[in-house]
Design a protein around this motif. Structure first.
Motif, short mmCIF file in Angstrom:
data_model
loop_
_atom_site.label_atom_id
_atom_site.label_comp_id
_atom_site.label_asym_id
_atom_site.label_seq_id
_atom_site.Cartn_x
_atom_site.Cartn_y
_atom_site.Cartn_z
N PRO A 164 -4.50 -39.44 -10.27
CA PRO A 164 -3.49 -40.33 -9.69
C PRO A 164 -3.32 -41.59 -10.53
N GLN A 165 -2.08 -41.93 -10.82
CA GLN A 165 -1.67 -43.11 -11.58
C GLN A 165 -2.11 -43.06 -13.05
N SER A 166 -2.50 -41.88 -13.54
CA SER A 166 -2.72 -41.72 -14.98
C SER A 166 -1.36 -41.58 -15.68
N ASN A 167 -1.36 -41.86 -16.99
CA ASN A 167 -0.10 -41.77 -17.73
C ASN A 167 -0.41 -41.50 -19.20
N HIS A 168 -0.01 -40.32 -19.68
CA HIS A 168 -0.37 -39.91 -21.04
C HIS A 168 0.23 -40.83 -22.09
N GLN A 169 1.52 -41.14 -21.98
CA GLN A 169 2.15 -41.97 -22.98
C GLN A 169 1.54 -43.37 -23.00
N GLN A 170 1.23 -43.89 -21.84
CA GLN A 170 0.59 -45.20 -21.75
C GLN A 170 -0.79 -45.17 -22.42
N LEU A 171 -1.51 -44.06 -22.26
CA LEU A 171 -2.83 -43.94 -22.88
C LEU A 171 -2.70 -43.94 -24.40
N VAL A 172 -1.76 -43.17 -24.94
CA VAL A 172 -1.56 -43.14 -26.38
C VAL A 172 -1.20 -44.53 -26.90
N GLU A 173 -0.35 -45.25 -26.17
CA GLU A 173 0.03 -46.60 -26.59
C GLU A 173 -1.17 -47.55 -26.52
N SER A 174 -2.04 -47.39 -25.52
CA SER A 174 -3.23 -48.23 -25.44
C SER A 174 -4.11 -48.04 -26.67
N ILE A 175 -4.25 -46.79 -27.09
CA ILE A 175 -5.09 -46.49 -28.25
C ILE A 175 -4.47 -47.03 -29.53
N THR A 176 -3.20 -46.72 -29.74
CA THR A 176 -2.59 -47.06 -31.03
C THR A 176 -2.21 -48.54 -31.13
N GLN A 177 -1.89 -49.18 -30.00
CA GLN A 177 -1.45 -50.58 -30.05
C GLN A 177 -2.57 -51.58 -29.77
N ASN A 178 -3.59 -51.15 -29.01
CA ASN A 178 -4.67 -52.07 -28.66
C ASN A 178 -5.95 -51.84 -29.45
N LEU A 179 -6.27 -50.56 -29.70
CA LEU A 179 -7.54 -50.26 -30.37
C LEU A 179 -7.41 -50.20 -31.88
N TRP A 180 -6.42 -49.51 -32.40
CA TRP A 180 -6.31 -49.37 -33.86
C TRP A 180 -6.26 -50.72 -34.58
N PRO A 181 -5.57 -51.75 -34.04
CA PRO A 181 -5.54 -53.03 -34.76
C PRO A 181 -6.90 -53.71 -34.89
N ASN A 205 -8.21 -36.98 -35.23
CA ASN A 205 -8.07 -36.71 -33.79
C ASN A 205 -6.74 -35.99 -33.53
N PRO A 206 -6.78 -34.80 -32.91
CA PRO A 206 -5.56 -34.01 -32.74
C PRO A 206 -4.57 -34.58 -31.74
N PHE A 207 -4.92 -35.68 -31.08
CA PHE A 207 -4.02 -36.30 -30.11
C PHE A 207 -3.40 -37.59 -30.62
N VAL A 208 -4.13 -38.33 -31.47
CA VAL A 208 -3.64 -39.66 -31.88
C VAL A 208 -3.79 -39.93 -33.37
N ALA A 209 -3.98 -38.89 -34.17
CA ALA A 209 -4.05 -39.09 -35.62
C ALA A 209 -2.75 -39.69 -36.13
N ASP A 210 -2.86 -40.53 -37.14
CA ASP A 210 -1.68 -41.23 -37.65
C ASP A 210 -0.54 -40.31 -38.03
N GLN A 211 -0.87 -39.17 -38.68
CA GLN A 211 0.20 -38.29 -39.16
C GLN A 211 0.97 -37.63 -38.02
N LEU A 212 0.34 -37.55 -36.83
CA LEU A 212 1.02 -36.96 -35.68
C LEU A 212 2.00 -37.91 -35.05
N LEU A 213 1.77 -39.20 -35.22
CA LEU A 213 2.54 -40.20 -34.52
C LEU A 213 3.49 -40.96 -35.43
N ALA A 214 3.51 -40.58 -36.69
CA ALA A 214 4.35 -41.30 -37.66
C ALA A 214 5.83 -41.09 -37.34
#
Length: 214
Positions: A164-181, A205-214
Motif C-alpha cells: 500500500p502506497q508504494s510507487n515504482h517510479q517514485q522509488l527509481v527517482e529516489s535512487i537516481t535523484q537522491n542517492l546517486w548524487p 543493477n538491472p533496474f536502475v543502471a545508467d544505461q537503462l535510464l539514459a
C-alpha cells in the motif's frame, strides 16, 4: 564511523549497530527483532546506545524498536511521518507475516529531508527516499562515505513496490535523484543481503543502471 550488521528476524534483516569510534556512542538502525542479540553485540564492543533509528515502518525493520527503547531508555527516531500508518498497523503486520506480536508505537521524533542526526562526534544526513514506502528515509555519513538505505536499494535489485502506497517510479527517482548524487564511491548497507556501492549499481543493477535510464 564504525558499524556491524546484526541479521535479525526470520527475514534476516540487516539491523546495523553504528558508532563513533572516539566516544563509543552508538545508534541501532532498524532493530526488527532479536533484541538480546543486538544488546549482546553492543556489550561486546563496549558501546553505549544513545538512539534507535528507523528507515521505514515495515515490521522486519521496526518490530523490536519499542522493546529495545524500553530496555535502554533511548529515543526512537524516524522514519518520516508518511510511514505513520505502517507503525499503527504493527499488530496486523505481525499476524500477516507470522512474526511475534508487535504493538503500535509513536516515535519520539519523525524525520524529514535535510535533518541531521549525531552519533557521538559523527553526523548522519537524512534523505527522504519514498517509493518502497512513502515515508522511507536513508541515513548518510559523508566522512565515511557510508549509507544505510533500508529497502530502497539492494545489490542487483531495488525495493518492492507492491505494498500500500508504494510507487515504482517514485522509488527509481529516489535512487537516481537522491542517492546517486552522493557519489559513486559510497558504500551502502541495504536492509537485506550483501553490501555494495553506488558505482557498481549504476553499472550493473538491472533496474536502475545508467544505461537503462539514459
Amino acid at each position: 564511523m564504525k558499524y556491524q550488521i546484526v541479521p535479525v528476524t526470520p527475514f534476516q534483516q540487516n539491523c546495523s549497530i553504528i558508532w563513533c569510534e572516539k566516544t563509543k556512542s552508538a545508534a541501532v538502525v532498524d532493530p526488527g527483532g532479536d533484541i538480546a542479540r543486538i544488546e549482546q553485540q553492543l556489550a561486546h564492543h563496549g558501546l553505549t546506545i544513545t538512539k534507535i533509528l528507523l528507515t521505514h515502518g515495515h515490521i522486519d525493520h521496526v518490530g523490536g524498536a519499542k522493546a529495545l527503547s524500553e530496555a535502554t531508555g533511548v529515543d526512537i527516531i524516524g522514519p518520516h511521518k508518511d510511514d505513520e500508518f505502517w507503525l499503527t498497523s504493527l499488530a496486523e503486520q505481525s499476524k500477516h507475516f507470522g512474526f511475534l506480536p508487535a504493538q503500535p508505537f509513536v516515535p519520539n521524533r519523525y524525520l524529514a529531508a535535510g535533518d541531521t542526526i549525531s552519533v557521538g562526534e559523527q553526523t548522519l544526513q537524512v534523505l527522504h527516499c519514498p517509493g518502497h514506502t512513502p515515508g522511507h528515509i536513508v541515513f548518510f555519513n559523508q566522512q565515511a562515505k557510508l549509507a544505510w538505505v533500508g529497502d530502497v536499494l539492494f545489490k542487483g535489485s531495488i525495493g518492492r513496490t507492491d505494498f500500500p502506497q508504494s510507487n515504482h517510479q517514485q522509488l527509481v527517482e529516489s535512487i537516481t535523484q537522491n542517492l546517486w548524487p552522493l557519489g559513486r564511491d559510497v558504500t551502502f548497507i541495504p536492509g537485506h543481503g550483501p553490501i555494495s556501492n553506488f558505482g557498481a549499481e549504476r553499472e550493473q543493477n538491472p533496474f536502475v543502471a545508467d544505461q537503462l535510464l539514459a
